[in-house]
Design a protein around this motif. Sequence first.
Motif, mmCIF file in Angstrom:
data_model
loop_
_atom_site.group_PDB
_atom_site.id
_atom_site.type_symbol
_atom_site.label_atom_id
_atom_site.label_comp_id
_atom_site.label_asym_id
_atom_site.label_seq_id
_atom_site.Cartn_x
_atom_site.Cartn_y
_atom_site.Cartn_z
ATOM 1 N N GLU A 1 5.226 49.493 32.140
ATOM 2 C CA GLU A 1 6.384 49.620 31.309
ATOM 3 C C GLU A 1 5.895 49.240 29.747
ATOM 4 O O GLU A 1 5.084 48.307 29.761
ATOM 5 C CB GLU A 1 7.297 48.772 31.814
ATOM 6 C CG GLU A 1 8.054 49.178 33.114
ATOM 7 C CD GLU A 1 7.075 48.545 34.301
ATOM 8 O OE1 GLU A 1 6.210 47.449 33.975
ATOM 9 O OE2 GLU A 1 7.121 49.049 35.313
ATOM 10 N N LYS A 2 6.548 49.799 28.843
ATOM 11 C CA LYS A 2 6.230 49.494 27.496
ATOM 12 C C LYS A 2 7.662 48.892 26.900
ATOM 13 O O LYS A 2 8.845 49.003 27.282
ATOM 14 C CB LYS A 2 5.859 50.872 26.636
ATOM 15 C CG LYS A 2 4.462 51.360 27.188
ATOM 16 C CD LYS A 2 3.675 50.449 27.170
ATOM 17 C CE LYS A 2 2.214 51.082 27.596
ATOM 18 N NZ LYS A 2 0.955 50.234 27.440
ATOM 19 N N THR A 3 7.325 48.443 25.641
ATOM 20 C CA THR A 3 8.608 47.734 24.958
ATOM 21 C C THR A 3 9.503 48.830 24.649
ATOM 22 O O THR A 3 9.427 49.822 24.352
ATOM 23 C CB THR A 3 7.977 46.977 23.650
ATOM 24 O OG1 THR A 3 7.070 46.295 23.967
ATOM 25 C CG2 THR A 3 9.277 46.339 23.042
ATOM 26 N N ASP B 1 0.895 44.239 25.224
ATOM 27 C CA ASP B 1 1.756 45.210 24.485
ATOM 28 C C ASP B 1 3.352 44.288 24.221
ATOM 29 O O ASP B 1 3.781 44.345 23.232
ATOM 30 C CB ASP B 1 2.072 46.448 25.515
ATOM 31 C CG ASP B 1 3.134 47.353 24.829
ATOM 32 O OD1 ASP B 1 3.067 47.543 23.600
ATOM 33 O OD2 ASP B 1 3.833 47.655 25.685
ATOM 34 N N TRP B 2 3.695 43.658 25.410
ATOM 35 C CA TRP B 2 4.909 43.061 25.089
ATOM 36 C C TRP B 2 5.042 41.933 24.112
ATOM 37 O O TRP B 2 6.020 41.620 23.419
ATOM 38 C CB TRP B 2 5.513 42.561 26.734
ATOM 39 C CG TRP B 2 5.755 43.820 27.523
ATOM 40 C CD1 TRP B 2 6.166 44.961 27.370
ATOM 41 C CD2 TRP B 2 5.432 43.520 28.925
ATOM 42 N NE1 TRP B 2 6.161 45.762 28.546
ATOM 43 C CE2 TRP B 2 5.884 44.875 29.492
ATOM 44 C CE3 TRP B 2 5.363 42.361 29.721
ATOM 45 C CZ2 TRP B 2 5.944 44.966 30.917
ATOM 46 C CZ3 TRP B 2 5.257 42.463 31.065
ATOM 47 C CH2 TRP B 2 5.639 43.746 31.830
ATOM 48 N N TYR C 1 9.181 28.921 19.906
ATOM 49 C CA TYR C 1 10.683 28.789 19.325
ATOM 50 C C TYR C 1 10.981 30.069 18.560
ATOM 51 O O TYR C 1 12.402 30.343 18.296
ATOM 52 C CB TYR C 1 11.149 27.466 18.698
ATOM 53 C CG TYR C 1 10.888 26.385 19.609
ATOM 54 C CD1 TYR C 1 11.988 26.073 20.387
ATOM 55 C CD2 TYR C 1 9.703 25.838 19.846
ATOM 56 C CE1 TYR C 1 11.802 24.859 21.172
ATOM 57 C CE2 TYR C 1 9.632 24.709 20.505
ATOM 58 C CZ TYR C 1 10.799 24.188 21.321
ATOM 59 O OH TYR C 1 10.627 23.151 22.302
ATOM 60 N N ASP C 2 10.082 30.837 17.937
ATOM 61 C CA ASP C 2 10.209 31.982 17.264
ATOM 62 C C ASP C 2 10.364 33.107 17.816
ATOM 63 O O ASP C 2 10.667 34.232 17.086
ATOM 64 C CB ASP C 2 9.331 31.862 16.017
ATOM 65 C CG ASP C 2 9.632 30.856 15.137
ATOM 66 O OD1 ASP C 2 10.806 30.049 14.899
ATOM 67 O OD2 ASP C 2 8.723 30.160 14.320
ATOM 68 N N ALA C 3 9.989 33.072 18.995
ATOM 69 C CA ALA C 3 9.823 34.446 19.906
ATOM 70 C C ALA C 3 11.521 34.698 20.503
ATOM 71 O O ALA C 3 12.274 33.847 20.590
ATOM 72 C CB ALA C 3 9.000 34.456 20.803
ATOM 73 N N PRO C 4 11.941 35.868 20.802
ATOM 74 C CA PRO C 4 13.173 35.893 21.334
ATOM 75 C C PRO C 4 13.251 35.278 22.587
ATOM 76 O O PRO C 4 12.152 35.266 23.563
ATOM 77 C CB PRO C 4 13.185 37.703 21.821
ATOM 78 C CG PRO C 4 12.196 38.082 20.755
ATOM 79 C CD PRO C 4 11.155 37.055 20.543
ATOM 80 N N PHE C 5 14.343 34.692 22.918
ATOM 81 C CA PHE C 5 14.905 33.662 24.198
ATOM 82 C C PHE C 5 14.284 34.384 25.231
ATOM 83 O O PHE C 5 13.541 33.840 26.258
ATOM 84 C CB PHE C 5 16.003 33.304 23.867
ATOM 85 C CG PHE C 5 16.380 32.203 25.202
ATOM 86 C CD1 PHE C 5 15.523 31.346 25.274
ATOM 87 C CD2 PHE C 5 17.569 32.438 25.590
ATOM 88 C CE1 PHE C 5 16.028 30.276 26.505
ATOM 89 C CE2 PHE C 5 18.254 31.593 26.703
ATOM 90 C CZ PHE C 5 17.337 30.662 27.167
ATOM 91 N N LEU C 6 14.805 35.577 25.643
ATOM 92 C CA LEU C 6 14.498 36.209 26.754
ATOM 93 C C LEU C 6 13.120 36.419 27.245
ATOM 94 O O LEU C 6 12.317 36.141 27.958
ATOM 95 C CB LEU C 6 15.288 37.442 27.045
ATOM 96 C CG LEU C 6 14.812 38.563 28.134
ATOM 97 C CD1 LEU C 6 15.426 37.860 29.264
ATOM 98 C CD2 LEU C 6 15.705 39.922 27.911
ATOM 99 N N TRP C 7 12.195 36.937 25.992
ATOM 100 C CA TRP C 7 10.752 36.976 26.106
ATOM 101 C C TRP C 7 10.107 35.617 26.340
ATOM 102 O O TRP C 7 9.194 35.562 27.230
ATOM 103 C CB TRP C 7 10.273 37.774 24.916
ATOM 104 C CG TRP C 7 8.888 38.226 25.061
ATOM 105 C CD1 TRP C 7 8.392 39.236 25.403
ATOM 106 C CD2 TRP C 7 7.556 37.077 24.580
ATOM 107 N NE1 TRP C 7 6.980 39.207 25.388
ATOM 108 C CE2 TRP C 7 6.626 37.958 24.949
ATOM 109 C CE3 TRP C 7 7.418 35.757 24.342
ATOM 110 C CZ2 TRP C 7 5.252 37.509 24.770
ATOM 111 C CZ3 TRP C 7 6.161 35.156 24.321
ATOM 112 C CH2 TRP C 7 5.014 36.010 24.340
#
Length: 399
Positions: free
Chosen positions: A3-5, A83-84, A94-100
């Motif tokens: 899967e890709k982003t 990739d993700w 802390y600066d990455a999306p919370f879900l990621w």
Amino acid sequence: MTEKTSHVSGDAAGAPVILSNEPGSFAWGVLAKRHPALIQQVRDAFPYGRRQHEALDALLGEITHGVIEPLPPEEYDRECWADWGQEYFGRSWYDAPFLWAESYFYRRLLGAVGYFGSGPWQGVDPFASFKRAELRGEAVEEELRALDALSSVPADERASALLHASLWGNRADLGFRVSAGEPAAGDAAASALVADDSSLLWQLLPVGSSSTVAVVADNAGRELIPDLILIDHILQQRHAEQVVLHLKPYPYYVSDAMTPDVVDCLRRLTEAPGEAGAIGDRLWKAMAAGSLEVRTHPFFCAPLPYEGMPEDLRGEFESATLTILKGDLNYRRLVGDRLWDATASFADLTAYFPGAVAALRTLKSDVIVGMAQGTLDALERSGAAWRTSGTHALIQARR
């Protein structure tokens, strides 16, 4: 895993992605407090060797005062995560999306304990002891006994009770008693719903239809048992000819359900006396007959919204009469982990999803959509942490 982003829809343009860099926020608390505590709990739960302890120490140091590092070259899924995570490596967690960030933390935790390696800890679920302890607890015993009284009530009342039991998960005893002579409990459950499309959910599953229902599981243990009991009711009352239960392919978050967890829950049911044992026997036979089938897919452990699902999984959901998504994480992936206006349309935000969809979710994160303005205003005036405390829930559906 290929899967890709995904690309977010245009509707997402005005809703910021949830990050964890605001001290005191719910997302910040998960990264700053919950994840370090979980590392310690996992360390204490198994007699890991020196190699695992050193890897857990390194992960703790990285998430508390380091930057996000990529997976080592030898990891089997390194290409996917490269990739993700290409935008986030080298930055603060802390600066990455919370879900990621949450998803990648659990992937790194599994790597630290050797889950994917070739050594003796390969395939050993680091959360298994937590799941099994809960499953064998007195609370589950009490909840299963409550099924005896519920078996004699009319089917529509029983359906409502079992739907609420599945919704509330670890407060399943409340749901079982909605129709078992305790109206106060039923009133409490109803008042804690911020949205309730249960009538539409059942309209989508008329008795006697040749439906296939897809159920995407959330947690194992005490929360999976009510899901299985609801599935039994759907099959017994002929709301569907087949139920496909979708599970995680490997441990993901603390207690997410995998195939071994389903087996443990079915054994727990079949060993119980009374109605619980009868349900367990029926489900065991349903799996043998194919009317209950378990499936899994790598995408269930990807840090992506469902809008980015691969075509083979899209095809599975498209062929179902209704897909029921359980739990908070599935909800975040369904509508997008963003700071939406709480009154934004659930139907619009899930329009991309192939086929009818329903969400059963206890609120344990900031994301919420589909609320009536009056309900939202009343909850905001209350001053309670209703979005994240698990005290409120929702049943949302669209055709």
